[in-house]
Scaffold this active site. Structure first.
Site, PDB file in Angstrom:
ATOM      1  N   ARG A  19       0.818  -1.220   0.000  1.00 47.61           N
ATOM      2  CA  ARG A  19       0.000   0.000   0.000  1.00 47.61           C
ATOM      3  C   ARG A  19       0.848   1.266   0.000  1.00 47.61           C
ATOM      4  O   ARG A  19       0.530   2.246   0.649  1.00 47.61           O
ATOM      5  CB  ARG A  19      -0.935  -0.021   1.207  1.00 47.61           C
ATOM      6  CG  ARG A  19      -1.947  -1.124   1.092  1.00 47.61           C
ATOM      7  CD  ARG A  19      -2.910  -1.151   2.244  1.00 47.61           C
ATOM      8  NE  ARG A  19      -3.801  -2.291   2.109  1.00 47.61           N
ATOM      9  CZ  ARG A  19      -4.894  -2.300   1.345  1.00 47.61           C
ATOM     10  NH1 ARG A  19      -5.231  -1.241   0.664  1.00 47.61           N
ATOM     11  NH2 ARG A  19      -5.647  -3.377   1.281  1.00 47.61           N
ATOM     12  N   LYS A  21       1.328   3.430  -2.399  1.00 50.98           N
ATOM     13  CA  LYS A  21       0.676   4.571  -3.050  1.00 50.98           C
ATOM     14  C   LYS A  21      -0.822   4.383  -3.008  1.00 50.98           C
ATOM     15  O   LYS A  21      -1.315   3.256  -2.918  1.00 50.98           O
ATOM     16  CB  LYS A  21       1.130   4.643  -4.504  1.00 50.98           C
ATOM     17  CG  LYS A  21       2.573   5.071  -4.656  1.00 50.98           C
ATOM     18  CD  LYS A  21       2.703   6.041  -5.786  1.00 50.98           C
ATOM     19  CE  LYS A  21       4.128   6.534  -5.918  1.00 50.98           C
ATOM     20  NZ  LYS A  21       4.200   7.763  -6.683  1.00 50.98           N
ATOM     21  N   ASN A  71       0.333   5.336 -43.277  1.00 48.46           N
ATOM     22  CA  ASN A  71       1.109   6.214 -42.393  1.00 48.46           C
ATOM     23  C   ASN A  71       2.192   6.920 -43.216  1.00 48.46           C
ATOM     24  O   ASN A  71       2.975   6.279 -43.909  1.00 48.46           O
ATOM     25  CB  ASN A  71       1.740   5.372 -41.283  1.00 48.46           C
ATOM     26  CG  ASN A  71       2.343   6.218 -40.188  1.00 48.46           C
ATOM     27  OD1 ASN A  71       2.930   7.267 -40.447  1.00 48.46           O
ATOM     28  ND2 ASN A  71       2.186   5.780 -38.959  1.00 48.46           N
ATOM     29  N   HIS A 108     -10.909  17.132 -33.263  1.00 50.77           N
ATOM     30  CA  HIS A 108      -9.534  17.039 -32.786  1.00 50.77           C
ATOM     31  C   HIS A 108      -9.447  16.656 -31.305  1.00 50.77           C
ATOM     32  O   HIS A 108      -8.475  16.052 -30.865  1.00 50.77           O
ATOM     33  CB  HIS A 108      -8.852  18.393 -33.013  1.00 50.77           C
ATOM     34  CG  HIS A 108      -7.390  18.393 -32.733  1.00 50.77           C
ATOM     35  ND1 HIS A 108      -6.460  17.984 -33.672  1.00 50.77           N
ATOM     36  CD2 HIS A 108      -6.690  18.719 -31.621  1.00 50.77           C
ATOM     37  CE1 HIS A 108      -5.253  18.078 -33.139  1.00 50.77           C
ATOM     38  NE2 HIS A 108      -5.359  18.516 -31.896  1.00 50.77           N
ATOM     39  N   HIS A 159      -4.674  14.455 -32.282  1.00 53.05           N
ATOM     40  CA  HIS A 159      -5.938  14.090 -32.925  1.00 53.05           C
ATOM     41  C   HIS A 159      -6.207  12.593 -32.715  1.00 53.05           C
ATOM     42  O   HIS A 159      -5.317  11.780 -32.927  1.00 53.05           O
ATOM     43  CB  HIS A 159      -5.841  14.416 -34.421  1.00 53.05           C
ATOM     44  CG  HIS A 159      -7.163  14.461 -35.090  1.00 53.05           C
ATOM     45  ND1 HIS A 159      -7.713  15.624 -35.571  1.00 53.05           N
ATOM     46  CD2 HIS A 159      -8.069  13.485 -35.340  1.00 53.05           C
ATOM     47  CE1 HIS A 159      -8.901  15.353 -36.106  1.00 53.05           C
ATOM     48  NE2 HIS A 159      -9.132  14.056 -35.966  1.00 53.05           N
ATOM     49  N   HIS A 161      -6.521   8.960 -33.031  1.00 53.01           N
ATOM     50  CA  HIS A 161      -6.230   8.022 -34.127  1.00 53.01           C
ATOM     51  C   HIS A 161      -5.666   6.730 -33.563  1.00 53.01           C
ATOM     52  O   HIS A 161      -5.135   6.705 -32.455  1.00 53.01           O
ATOM     53  CB  HIS A 161      -5.237   8.642 -35.117  1.00 53.01           C
ATOM     54  CG  HIS A 161      -3.852   8.855 -34.552  1.00 53.01           C
ATOM     55  ND1 HIS A 161      -3.544   9.891 -33.692  1.00 53.01           N
ATOM     56  CD2 HIS A 161      -2.706   8.155 -34.698  1.00 53.01           C
ATOM     57  CE1 HIS A 161      -2.270   9.827 -33.354  1.00 53.01           C
ATOM     58  NE2 HIS A 161      -1.725   8.763 -33.941  1.00 53.01           N
ATOM     59  N   HIS A 235     -15.179 -17.657 -26.388  1.00 58.44           N
ATOM     60  CA  HIS A 235     -13.833 -18.064 -26.747  1.00 58.44           C
ATOM     61  C   HIS A 235     -13.617 -17.918 -28.254  1.00 58.44           C
ATOM     62  O   HIS A 235     -14.390 -18.432 -29.051  1.00 58.44           O
ATOM     63  CB  HIS A 235     -13.592 -19.524 -26.329  1.00 58.44           C
ATOM     64  CG  HIS A 235     -12.256 -20.008 -26.785  1.00 58.44           C
ATOM     65  ND1 HIS A 235     -11.106 -19.782 -26.056  1.00 58.44           N
ATOM     66  CD2 HIS A 235     -11.875 -20.616 -27.937  1.00 58.44           C
ATOM     67  CE1 HIS A 235     -10.068 -20.255 -26.733  1.00 58.44           C
ATOM     68  NE2 HIS A 235     -10.511 -20.776 -27.871  1.00 58.44           N
ATOM     69  N   HIS A 288      -6.911 -16.840 -27.474  1.00 55.68           N
ATOM     70  CA  HIS A 288      -8.092 -16.057 -27.110  1.00 55.68           C
ATOM     71  C   HIS A 288      -7.701 -14.582 -27.251  1.00 55.68           C
ATOM     72  O   HIS A 288      -6.814 -14.113 -26.541  1.00 55.68           O
ATOM     73  CB  HIS A 288      -8.429 -16.419 -25.651  1.00 55.68           C
ATOM     74  CG  HIS A 288      -9.772 -16.003 -25.168  1.00 55.68           C
ATOM     75  ND1 HIS A 288     -10.656 -16.891 -24.589  1.00 55.68           N
ATOM     76  CD2 HIS A 288     -10.370 -14.806 -25.126  1.00 55.68           C
ATOM     77  CE1 HIS A 288     -11.752 -16.247 -24.212  1.00 55.68           C
ATOM     78  NE2 HIS A 288     -11.606 -14.980 -24.526  1.00 55.68           N
TER      79      HIS A 288
HETATM   80 ZN   LIG Z   1      -6.797  17.434 -35.643  1.00 57.85          ZN
HETATM   81 ZN   LIG Z   2     -10.704 -18.920 -24.255  1.00 54.57          ZN
END
Ligand SMILES: [Zn+2]
Ligand SMILES: [Zn+2]
Length: 334
Positions: A19, A21, A71, A108, A159, A161, A235, A288
């Protein structure tokens, strides 16, 4: 008071420092307000010519709700041949891959916690479309989807994204975790993720948000304060199998979970990552898919770098109780 806990999914040891924090210690002090539009932002409406040409768009009466663009500063390129080279111990592959940016909204200053559920649903639907599209490229071996929000998450663009990256190899961490999950299945006949989820649901002390198809919770050995996982209850080894009603429910769960962080910790920077097998791995009994959320409220230190272990000064049980009690602004927040 401290205790070492093993995260049996990531295989990491975490030193829980008792404990030391309190949750309030992680509340962001400096309030930041962004405008709805910034003229110099390449992702704001009107600046579309500053991004490479779109590969996907969700339209609306004002133009677009979501855009996906390659990108501009992609770390990998789709325009080169995949070639391996080997010279003694030196192995390499050409930097082939796909790196796209998903611009989540024309506004934005939005973040996941304050987007509408239907906007988040569109973002998740876009993830699914692009996830499938990237795996259609035979050179791509692994796809990751992630979001960086805020300067300490590693992004320079505020922004909202996300990014999706298709890699020509499967990273070691992904292989190792899959191998460990397979091993667990071989020994016990159980999916380690389903088993983890069932244990969490029966104890309830680390749950944050339990909706029809998804559960968000702080793992027993969370690697950092407020580190959260969202697991699908059904699953499946691959995100590609998510159905329409599950996308809606995930949008609601993700918004609710992010709203707990947003209102409780005053809008912390964060990263989230979608961890999933390939579409071809959907049927595997030991894999999974899930989402991992890391608010950037604590710094890693040399200890972490040097040991590969983590130190978490906030007990997951304390952090999740704090988040469960956060008021997210009632109906209007959704
Ligand atoms: Zn923007
Ligand atoms: Zn599973």
């Amino acid at each position: 008071m401290s205790e070492l806990r093993l995260n049996s999914i990531t295989n990491d040891w975490v030193v829980m420092v008792g404990r030391e924090k309190s949750p309030q210690d992680y509340v962001i002090k400096e309030k930041r307000k962004l405008p709805e539009f910034i003229e110099s932002c390449p992702f704001c409406p009107g600046n579309e010519i500053h991004t490479p040409s779109e590969v996907y768009r969700i339209r609306d009466e004002n133009g677009w709700r979501i855009r996906v663009v390659p990108n501009k500063y992609a770390v990998l390129s789709p325009d080169i041949e995949k070639m391996r080279k080997e010279e003694g111990l030196k192995k390499s592959i050409t930097g082939v891959g796909i790196h796209e940016v998903i611009i989540e909204s024309p506004l934005h200053n939005l973040t996941t916690a304050i987007m509408s559920v239907s906007q988040i649903k569109d973002v998740l639907q876009t993830y699914k479309e692009r996830f499938l599209a990237l795996y259609n490229d035979r050179r791509i071996e692994h796809v990751i989807i992630f979001k960086n929000q805020g300067l300490s998450s590693g992004t320079t663009i505020q922004h909202p994204h996300s990014q999706i990256v298709g890699l020509p190899i499967v990273p070691l961490q992904i292989r190792e975790r899959a191998a460990k999950a397979m091993n667990f299945f071989d020994n016990t006949g159980d999916c380690i993720f389903c088993k983890t989820l069932n244990e969490e649901l029966s104890s309830c002390i680390r749950i944050i948000c339990n909706t029809e198809h998804f559960v968000s919770f702080i793992p027993y050995a969370s690697l950092s304060p407020f580190h959260i996982w969202i697991f699908p209850k059904r699953h499946s080894g691959s995100f590609s199998t998510i159905k329409e009603d599950e996308i809606w429910d995930l949008a609601f769960n993700l918004k609710s979970t992010m709203a707990k962080l947003y209102y409780g910790l005053e809008n912390p920077d964060f990263n989230y990552v979608l961890r999933s097998g390939k579409p071809a791995e959907a049927e595997l009994e030991y894999l999974h898919w899930y989402i991992s959320i890391v608010p950037r409220v604590a710094q890693a230190s040399g200890f972490e770098l040097g040991s590969g272990m983590y130190i978490n000064p906030l007990l997951p049980e304390v952090a999740s109780e704090f988040l469960r009690n956060v008021k997210t602004g009632g109906e209007h927040a959704f």
